[in-house]
Design an enzyme around this catalytic site. Structure first.
Site, PDB file in Angstrom:
ATOM      1  N   SER A  29       0.843  -1.198   0.000  1.00  7.43           N
ATOM      2  CA  SER A  29       0.000   0.000   0.000  1.00  7.43           C
ATOM      3  C   SER A  29       0.873   1.241   0.000  1.00  7.43           C
ATOM      4  CB  SER A  29      -0.895   0.027   1.248  1.00  7.43           C
ATOM      5  OG  SER A  29      -1.568   1.266   1.378  1.00  7.43           O
ATOM      6  N   TYR A  85      -2.310  -0.430  10.532  1.00  7.47           N
ATOM      7  CA  TYR A  85      -2.422  -0.930   9.164  1.00  7.47           C
ATOM      8  C   TYR A  85      -1.183  -0.537   8.345  1.00  7.47           C
ATOM      9  CZ  TYR A  85      -4.228  -1.176   4.331  1.00  7.47           C
ATOM     10  OH  TYR A  85      -4.411  -1.428   2.995  1.00  7.47           O
TER      11      TYR A  85
END
Length: 296
Positions: free
Chosen positions: A191, A204
């Site tokens: 990501s 995260y």
């Protein structure tokens, strides 16, 4: 690859732009209620036989990026086994339909990748169905926004994020490698958060940074076995995880230079390329698909 050879489209206006209707869903989120509906490539993706007769395992293949990858792989000629949670049965049935409509074998398996034994059963099922695993896509992930800071991240949340995003990837990679022939590959979903962490997604983002490191380290470890390991690092993507885990969906993706979030269909070609023979000299790489956000 996704527009069937048609004329180029303006990347700013090709897909829906914020503001979106404010929407909330319980975790893990579902495709049906989303407004606008995500585009997985149902009407646009055209295959070119790049993955003919390959055998792929995709985690989180019921919706979002996972569904787009499963659809693209099938249209490129691969059979696909994908995992999903029990609560995601309806979305999983649609992914099965899309794979089978492409003329390929679809196997949907209920699996919580936070559990080692369930990961083992997933790999065993794939080997039973396909005899080998040519492509493993570690895509399933979990996040939960905590705008009030680290003090609001409970141990329960932290454990769920880490076990979903890291433990599952580690176990499935380890368990799949013995059944992966030379020319096989592992593709992990990283990501933009790995490089530009948003404070409200601290746990995260931490796991996504670890995925980058894991990808680069494992790639060197298995290179002499003829196995390639790469990752895709998306920016904001319009998937069910967004209305299920973020408090404000109205302007989601507006911060990207293209001014909108990606659709899952826009991520799938990255995963196709990395799995294809055309990427035979590419390993330990991170393909950044961020909508223009510069990354190191």
């Amino acid at each position: 690859m996704t527009n069937g050879g048609q004329r180029p489209h303006d990347p700013v206006t090709e897909h829906p732009q914020p503001e979106f209707p404010q929407q909330d869903q319980p975790v893990p989120g579902w495709t049906g209620p989303m407004d606008p509906p995500p585009d997985h490539g149902e009407e646009s993706y055209r295959g070119h036989g790049l993955l003919t007769d390959r055998k792929a395992v995709v985690t989180g293949g019921d919706s979002g990026i996972g569904r787009a990858v499963a659809l693209a792989y099938a249209r490129e000629g691969a059979d696909v086994l994908f995992s999903h949670l029990e609560s995601e049965e309806e979305d999983a049935r649609e992914t099965v339909r899309l794979i089978e409509e492409a003329g390929r074998k679809a196997v949907a398996v209920v699996c919580d990748i936070r559990e080692e034994e369930q990961c083992r059963q997933l790999v065993d099922r794939a080997v039973a169905e396909f005899e080998r695993i040519d492509i493993l896509v570690n895509n399933a992930a979990y996040q939960m926004s905590q705008p009030d800071g680290i003090g609001s991240i409970s141990t329960e949340q932290f454990d769920r994020v880490v076990r979903t995003n890291l433990y599952g990837m580690f176990w499935l990679s380890k368990m799949s490698l013995p059944f992966m022939p030379k020319g096989g590959c592992i593709i992990n979903s990283a990501s933009v958060q790995a490089y530009k962490p948003s404070p409200h997604l601290l746990d995260y983002a931490m796991t996504k940074g670890a995925i980058v490191t894991f990808t680069q380290g494992l790639a060197q470890m298995v290179a002499q076995d003829g196995i390639r390991v790469n990752a895709v690092a998306p920016g904001p993507v319009w998937t069910p995880l967004i209305p299920a885990t973020l408090p404000d969906t109205a302007e989601f993706g507006k911060q990207s230079p293209l001014g909108r979030p990606a659709q899952p269909a826009e991520m799938a070609p990255c995963y196709v390329f990395l799995a294809s023979p055309q990427a035979s000299y590419i390993t330990a790489e991170i393909v950044n698909a961020t909508g223009g956000t510069p990354l190191p």
